[in-house]
Design an enzyme around this catalytic site. Sequence first.
Site, short mmCIF file in Angstrom:
data_model
loop_
_atom_site.label_atom_id
_atom_site.label_comp_id
_atom_site.label_asym_id
_atom_site.label_seq_id
_atom_site.Cartn_x
_atom_site.Cartn_y
_atom_site.Cartn_z
N ASP A 62 0.83 -1.20 0.00
CA ASP A 62 0.00 0.00 0.00
C ASP A 62 0.87 1.25 0.00
OD1 ASP A 62 -2.24 -1.52 -0.16
OD2 ASP A 62 -3.05 -1.01 1.80
N HIS A 98 -4.29 -2.14 -1.95
CA HIS A 98 -4.70 -0.87 -2.54
C HIS A 98 -3.96 -0.57 -3.84
CE1 HIS A 98 -7.45 1.38 0.23
NE2 HIS A 98 -7.14 0.34 0.98
N HIS A 171 1.91 -8.57 2.75
CA HIS A 171 0.84 -7.60 3.02
C HIS A 171 -0.44 -8.40 3.19
CE1 HIS A 171 -0.74 -3.41 2.78
NE2 HIS A 171 -1.84 -4.03 2.41
N HIS A 202 -3.19 -1.15 10.12
CA HIS A 202 -2.74 0.23 10.30
C HIS A 202 -2.31 0.54 11.73
CE1 HIS A 202 -4.64 2.06 6.43
NE2 HIS A 202 -3.88 1.01 6.18
#
Length: 407
Positions: A62, A98, A171, A202
């Site tokens: 990301d 993403h 990820h 996050h």
Amino acid sequence: MVIKKQKLEKGNIMKFAHLSDTHLGYRQFGLNEREKDFYEVFELIIDKIIEENVDFVIHSGDLFETARPSPNALLTFQKGLLRLKGAGIPMFSIAGNHDSVMRKEAIPPQVLFKKWGLKVISPINTNYMFDDVFIAGLPYYPSSQSKNLKNKLAELSQKAANHEKSILVLHQGIDKYLSFQYELEIGDIPDNFDYYAFGHLHKYIEDDFGKGKLVYPGSIDIWRTNELPDYKKNGKGFVVVDLDGPKPAVKRVVVESPRAFIDKTISYDNLEDELRNIKSTINDFDKKPIISLNITNIDIDTTDVYEIIKKELGDYALMIRPKFQLIDEEVEELINKDTSLGPKELLVEGLKEFDDESISRLAIDLYDSLSKDDNEGSEKIISDYYDNHFAIEEEKDTQTTLEEGSQ
């Protein structure tokens, strides 16, 4: 690379920086100011990494907010990468969910920077060597491809066994740290790497695993307001990892968010006094803050309450996000239920009524893909699901036929 070899010959400890989820190009709440905030904090992190005098950098996914980044996002990363290159610090990177396009033979935007020295870890180039350190990994795999992911992890584990020091870059979500929407269970991860450079979550997580350390450095800025509790506890930033010794040593490097987030619960009885108190603290900030307010015990029209808030704080905040709880308990419960969860969380809650986990996984993966307007990726997810579904059904039919034939 000459600089790196000279440093190692002098007996310097091998160390690297690990960051993730930079989400360059993200425009939180649709605000141009928030997009610039993410660029600003990324530039500060590059400064800090160079100050730490690391040997290399790992970015675990990301990097960008979308698979089609804006020119400003691309330029910001290019400048940072060239600054690292000028300091003799190479970067290794994987694609996250993403900055991936979930279709066959699609390439992530990271490949645009290979000519500037970015080392892209992909299904084709799964591993690199930095001196004696084996660096391996994979881009993001959705849960619909978990079997393929596990097979590839087993292959990387076999390769890592031939090296004294090794790093795994992924990820992915893990069941130990996520109550839902994970792609791997903790037991699926090979245990013979020295350091596990994860991205996707996050919040900051540092854990012992196998013979080494498993770390999620977290996002570099507040991507969603539900990250505020972890931000207050651990801050945002990256980690510096020292590979010397039997187990890596991890140092957290915190970089302050360029913009303050104020999150307060206020009773309507003391509303105006509390708003004035908030206003008095705003003068200490360089930028207008984002203010989230939970107003309780309201016994009047919420429109009137909003007007009071706007009058007191409207000129002092970049954005005000109020949530109202009326005195009527039934109404309050309804409001809490509707507003405390985002669309994705509401989807997950609704899916709990279904016993078929594969349907739930399909729905969540489709939500992620469609949220990025990735129609081709969505079609691939559906195609993979039905191919797998019909293969299972065909296997059941074959087994039934064999059993009937044996009777």
